[in-house]
Design an enzyme around this catalytic site. Structure first.
Site, PDB file in Angstrom:
ATOM      1  N   GLY A  93       0.808  -1.218   0.000  1.00 19.62           N
ATOM      2  CA  GLY A  93       0.000   0.000   0.000  1.00 19.62           C
ATOM      3  C   GLY A  93       0.834   1.258   0.000  1.00 19.62           C
ATOM      4  O   GLY A  93       0.340   2.352  -0.260  1.00 19.62           O
ATOM      5  N   ARG A  94       2.100   1.095   0.342  1.00 14.11           N
ATOM      6  CA  ARG A  94       2.981   2.276   0.366  1.00 14.11           C
ATOM      7  C   ARG A  94       4.433   1.920   0.055  1.00 14.11           C
ATOM      8  O   ARG A  94       5.297   2.779   0.131  1.00 14.11           O
ATOM      9  CB  ARG A  94       2.900   2.972   1.711  1.00 14.11           C
ATOM     10  CG  ARG A  94       3.146   2.056   2.901  1.00 14.11           C
ATOM     11  CD  ARG A  94       3.137   2.842   4.168  1.00 14.11           C
ATOM     12  NE  ARG A  94       3.062   1.991   5.341  1.00 14.11           N
ATOM     13  CZ  ARG A  94       3.160   2.437   6.578  1.00 14.11           C
ATOM     14  NH1 ARG A  94       3.334   3.720   6.795  1.00 14.11           N
ATOM     15  NH2 ARG A  94       3.070   1.604   7.597  1.00 14.11           N
ATOM     16  N   LYS A 114       9.759   2.438   0.842  1.00 11.66           N
ATOM     17  CA  LYS A 114       8.577   2.382   1.711  1.00 11.66           C
ATOM     18  C   LYS A 114       8.165   3.804   2.084  1.00 11.66           C
ATOM     19  O   LYS A 114       8.967   4.563   2.621  1.00 11.66           O
ATOM     20  CB  LYS A 114       8.884   1.573   2.972  1.00 11.66           C
ATOM     21  CG  LYS A 114       7.685   1.451   3.916  1.00 11.66           C
ATOM     22  CD  LYS A 114       7.939   0.424   4.998  1.00 11.66           C
ATOM     23  CE  LYS A 114       6.772   0.359   5.975  1.00 11.66           C
ATOM     24  NZ  LYS A 114       7.000  -0.660   7.025  1.00 11.66           N
ATOM     25  N   ASP A 126      -2.706   7.109   2.704  1.00 10.98           N
ATOM     26  CA  ASP A 126      -1.960   8.083   1.899  1.00 10.98           C
ATOM     27  C   ASP A 126      -0.713   7.546   1.204  1.00 10.98           C
ATOM     28  O   ASP A 126      -0.051   8.265   0.452  1.00 10.98           O
ATOM     29  CB  ASP A 126      -1.595   9.311   2.754  1.00 10.98           C
ATOM     30  CG  ASP A 126      -0.730   8.952   3.956  1.00 10.98           C
ATOM     31  OD1 ASP A 126      -0.330   7.764   4.066  1.00 10.98           O
ATOM     32  OD2 ASP A 126      -0.456   9.843   4.773  1.00 10.98           O
ATOM     33  N   GLY A 127      -0.358   6.294   1.499  1.00  8.63           N
ATOM     34  CA  GLY A 127       0.837   5.739   0.850  1.00  8.63           C
ATOM     35  C   GLY A 127       2.144   6.248   1.434  1.00  8.63           C
ATOM     36  O   GLY A 127       3.221   5.960   0.919  1.00  8.63           O
ATOM     37  N   ARG A 177      14.519   0.003   1.401  1.00  5.10           N
ATOM     38  CA  ARG A 177      14.846  -1.243   2.095  1.00  5.10           C
ATOM     39  C   ARG A 177      15.161  -2.342   1.097  1.00  5.10           C
ATOM     40  O   ARG A 177      14.744  -2.284  -0.065  1.00  5.10           O
ATOM     41  CB  ARG A 177      13.736  -1.632   3.084  1.00  5.10           C
ATOM     42  CG  ARG A 177      12.361  -1.811   2.472  1.00  5.10           C
ATOM     43  CD  ARG A 177      11.342  -2.163   3.562  1.00  5.10           C
ATOM     44  NE  ARG A 177      10.072  -2.554   2.971  1.00  5.10           N
ATOM     45  CZ  ARG A 177       9.035  -2.998   3.665  1.00  5.10           C
ATOM     46  NH1 ARG A 177       9.114  -3.118   4.977  1.00  5.10           N
ATOM     47  NH2 ARG A 177       7.907  -3.342   3.050  1.00  5.10           N
ATOM     48  N   ARG A 184       5.590 -12.531   1.099  1.00  4.57           N
ATOM     49  CA  ARG A 184       5.064 -12.885   2.422  1.00  4.57           C
ATOM     50  C   ARG A 184       4.156 -14.098   2.344  1.00  4.57           C
ATOM     51  O   ARG A 184       3.701 -14.476   1.260  1.00  4.57           O
ATOM     52  CB  ARG A 184       4.203 -11.704   2.940  1.00  4.57           C
ATOM     53  CG  ARG A 184       4.945 -10.415   2.996  1.00  4.57           C
ATOM     54  CD  ARG A 184       4.137  -9.279   2.382  1.00  4.57           C
ATOM     55  NE  ARG A 184       5.039  -8.124   2.157  1.00  4.57           N
ATOM     56  CZ  ARG A 184       5.320  -7.230   3.083  1.00  4.57           C
ATOM     57  NH1 ARG A 184       4.708  -7.295   4.246  1.00  4.57           N
ATOM     58  NH2 ARG A 184       6.185  -6.275   2.842  1.00  4.57           N
ATOM     59  N   ASP A 253       0.526 -11.316   6.779  1.00  2.00           N
ATOM     60  CA  ASP A 253       1.079 -10.484   5.700  1.00  2.00           C
ATOM     61  C   ASP A 253       2.403  -9.846   6.117  1.00  2.00           C
ATOM     62  O   ASP A 253       3.032  -9.167   5.307  1.00  2.00           O
ATOM     63  CB  ASP A 253       0.074  -9.403   5.277  1.00  2.00           C
ATOM     64  CG  ASP A 253      -0.376  -8.543   6.441  1.00  2.00           C
ATOM     65  OD1 ASP A 253      -0.893  -9.100   7.425  1.00  2.00           O
ATOM     66  OD2 ASP A 253      -0.211  -7.316   6.375  1.00  2.00           O
ATOM     67  N   ASN A 254       2.815 -10.053   7.355  1.00  2.00           N
ATOM     68  CA  ASN A 254       4.127  -9.549   7.794  1.00  2.00           C
ATOM     69  C   ASN A 254       5.115 -10.686   8.015  1.00  2.00           C
ATOM     70  O   ASN A 254       6.151 -10.489   8.634  1.00  2.00           O
ATOM     71  CB  ASN A 254       3.970  -8.720   9.079  1.00  2.00           C
ATOM     72  CG  ASN A 254       3.218  -7.416   8.835  1.00  2.00           C
ATOM     73  OD1 ASN A 254       3.207  -6.904   7.723  1.00  2.00           O
ATOM     74  ND2 ASN A 254       2.585  -6.901   9.862  1.00  2.00           N
TER      75      ASN A 254
HETATM   76  P1  AMP Z   1       1.166  -3.003   8.269  1.00  2.00           P
HETATM   77  O1  AMP Z   1       0.321  -3.520   9.394  1.00  2.00           O
HETATM   78  O2  AMP Z   1       1.887  -1.718   8.593  1.00  2.00           O
HETATM   79  O3  AMP Z   1       2.126  -4.045   7.783  1.00  2.00           O
HETATM   80  O4  AMP Z   1       0.189  -2.602   7.070  1.00  2.00           O
HETATM   81  C1  AMP Z   1      -0.891  -3.379   6.666  1.00  2.00           C
HETATM   82  C2  AMP Z   1      -1.369  -2.968   5.313  1.00  2.00           C
HETATM   83  O5  AMP Z   1      -1.742  -1.598   5.297  1.00  2.00           O
HETATM   84  C3  AMP Z   1      -0.353  -3.137   4.197  1.00  2.00           C
HETATM   85  O6  AMP Z   1      -1.040  -3.557   3.043  1.00  2.00           O
HETATM   86  C4  AMP Z   1       0.200  -1.738   4.044  1.00  2.00           C
HETATM   87  O7  AMP Z   1       0.714  -1.523   2.753  1.00  2.00           O
HETATM   88  C5  AMP Z   1      -1.023  -0.898   4.287  1.00  2.00           C
HETATM   89  N1  AMP Z   1      -0.711   0.446   4.785  1.00  2.00           N
HETATM   90  C6  AMP Z   1      -0.287   0.790   6.032  1.00  2.00           C
HETATM   91  N2  AMP Z   1      -0.115   2.113   6.132  1.00  2.00           N
HETATM   92  C7  AMP Z   1      -0.414   2.640   4.917  1.00  2.00           C
HETATM   93  C8  AMP Z   1      -0.426   3.962   4.378  1.00  2.00           C
HETATM   94  N3  AMP Z   1      -0.105   5.039   5.098  1.00  2.00           N
HETATM   95  N4  AMP Z   1      -0.802   4.100   3.090  1.00  2.00           N
HETATM   96  C9  AMP Z   1      -1.145   3.036   2.340  1.00  2.00           C
HETATM   97  N5  AMP Z   1      -1.160   1.781   2.790  1.00  2.00           N
HETATM   98  C10 AMP Z   1      -0.799   1.573   4.060  1.00  2.00           C
HETATM   99 MG    MG Z   2       2.904  -5.094   6.620  1.00  2.00          MG
END
Ligand code: AMP
Ligand code: MG
Length: 489
Positions: A93-94, A114, A126-127, A177, A184, A253-254
């Protein structure tokens, strides 16, 4: 001066997967970026000139404002289980994959930016990534690397004055990174749950071809893949437990298919030992507490196995999952054997360890400092050791434990100096404590990245005595206990 980024030899690999695996998306430029930190050794490993002055446009490449000629940036799609609940579409997502390059060792590495702006998988977010979480990801991934723990790495971080909004106004940063792949468990879940079994097979074949070629000749390559990922994940978890690392968001997903520590968010290293420590303020039920991590890893592996079921024999998959506990215990014992400085591990050592954990728990004894000091101070002579016993509530019980440990050491026949040397090589003096990251963040928010650099320099050699960094090894100040980190990033 030369444009080394522009001359990077691209080796497309993820990019060659079928088009439905990703979306081609360019980074969105960020205003006025500055290069906050640059990982010169990693740059050299990637074939880049480590000297920042040798580059043209370096900061812009690392922010996504300039594109490497010939690269086709992309964001991949995945799904996953977040806090135990299935989420049918996630994805980068970002984070945007900007290049795949062959490093000095001939290993192809993916470079992701990232926080490089929205993608089709941003889900209305917002990405972007805020400065504080970018600093934490940069520092922690490099700290883990220094500790010898499998992890993604950080090549650089750029920071921009551009405002982004979380609970309050913050500013944006981008971490470049690096990992052989960011694939994943959730990638596999995506193709299974969407009924795209051909996509699933393609991804399994791709993963085996590039990362686990030894699985290709197995009677069931998919089963062999599952088995090796189970083994790598068990080893990873033993590493985490040994250094007191809590990931904080062990969603599927992590979870890296390579068994790397991946996606640094609300992680934390324990200061005082608490088996039930929850590092993520958003994790109200303690699903990802320190002592839950190994079983959550198994839960995540079960999810992976389920995703692979279209390619697997069900009974064989279950049997593979049953090996996790033993693999984890063996890896865990190996970690603690080293931490105790012992030349081997015996069944009765489990009792020694359990008693110690109970004593550490009762005293909330500082995990890192206790382990670092145990062999060096505790084996110095045969008397009770005030410098260690004062860290415990039940000091007589600790005296007894130390006597038992000394007897165990004596029975090895190894010289004390040998035991101490082994322990020193296994117990870091320096870890990324929350409050240390916080101090670096506060300075960086004033535009001063020197503390981040200093911390990085220290953490790259966590086992070495570095007297100039004595402040980083000190017990945390009182205010450290009030720090909290959440999923907000
Ligand atoms: P995370 O728990 O941080 O690993 O994020 C979970 C999901 O949310 C992943 O698909 C990320 O890409 C997405 N995500 C988290 N923060 C943002 C952001 N600010 N903009 C877009 N996607 C996000
Ligand atoms: Mg993640």
């Amino acid at each position: 001066m030369n444009d080394t980024f522009a001359r990077l030899a691209l080796t497309p690999r993820f990019q060659l997967l079928p088009e439905r695996f990703f979306a081609k998306v360019a980074p969105t430029p960020l205003a006025e970026p500055v290069l906050a930190i640059w990982n010169a050794p990693l740059a050299a490993q990637l074939g880049l000139d480590p000297d920042t002055n040798a580059h043209v446009g370096l900061t812009d490449y690392l922010t996504g404002n300039l594109l490497i000629p010939g690269s086709e940036p992309l964001a991949s799609v995945y799904c996953g289980h977040q806090f135990g609940v299935y989420v049918q579409q996630l994805g980068d997502g970002r984070a945007i994959l900007i290049a795949e390059v062959k490093d000095r060792n001939g290993i192809v590495q993916e470079i992701q930016l990232k926080g490089a702006g929205p993608t089709p998988w941003s889900r209305r977010a917002d990405g972007r990534a805020v400065l504080r979480s970018s600093i934490r990801e940069y520092l922690c991934s490099e700290a883990m690397y220094g500790l010898g723990i499998p992890t993604t790495r950080a090549l650089a971080m750029t920071a921009s004055p551009e405002a982004i909004w979380r609970e309050t106004r913050e500013t944006a940063a981008v971490v470049a990174r690096v990992a052989p792949t960011f694939v994943r468990f959730g990638h596999f879940e995506f193709y299974c749950h969407h009924g795209d079994h051909e996509g699933l097979r393609t991804l399994v074949d791709w993963t085996i071809e590039h990362f686990y070629p030894e699985c290709a000749d197995a009677a069931s390559p998919a089963l062999a893949l599952l088995e090796v990922v189970i083994a790598r994940t068990a080893t990873l978890l033993a590493h985490w437990q040994a250094v007191g690392f809590c990931h904080g968001v062990m969603n599927t997903d992590n979870m890296s298919i390579l068994g790397l520590t991946l996606d640094y968010g609300p992680f934390g290293f324990m200061d005082g030992f608490d088996a039930g420590h929850i590092c993520n303020h958003s994790d109200e039920s303690g699903r990802y507490a320190y002592n839950q991590q190994p079983q959550i890893a198994l839960w995540n592996l079960q999810t992976l196995a389920q995703a692979l079921l279209p390619l697997l024999d069900r009974e064989a998959a279950i049997a593979a999952l049953h090996t996790f506990q033993d693999l984890f215990e063996t890896a865990f014992a190996a970690q603690f054997q080293s931490k105790l400085g012992l030349p081997d591990w015996r069944d009765e050592d489990w009792g020694l360890l359990t008693t110690l954990f109970n004593l550490l728990q009762a005293g909330r004894t500082d995990w890192t400092n206790f382990w670092r000091d145990l062999a060096s101070l505790g084996l110095q002579d045969a008397h009770p050791c005030p410098a260690l016993r004062d860290r415990f509530v039940d000091r007589e019980a600790f005296d007894q434990w130390l006597t038992d440990y000394r007897e165990r050491v004596a029975a090895t026949g190894d010289a004390v100096a040998v035991i101490q040397e082994r322990a020193r090589a296994a117990n870091p003096k320096y870890i990324l404590r929350n409050h240390l990251a916080e101090i670096a963040i506060r300075k960086a928010q004033q535009g001063d990245f020197s503390e981040m650099q200093r911390l990085h320099d220290c953490l790259s050699q966590p086992f070495a005595e570095q007297p100039e960094y004595a402040d980083y090894a000190a017990a945390p100040p009182d205010w450290a206990a009030s720090l909290s980190v959440s999923c907000s990033s």
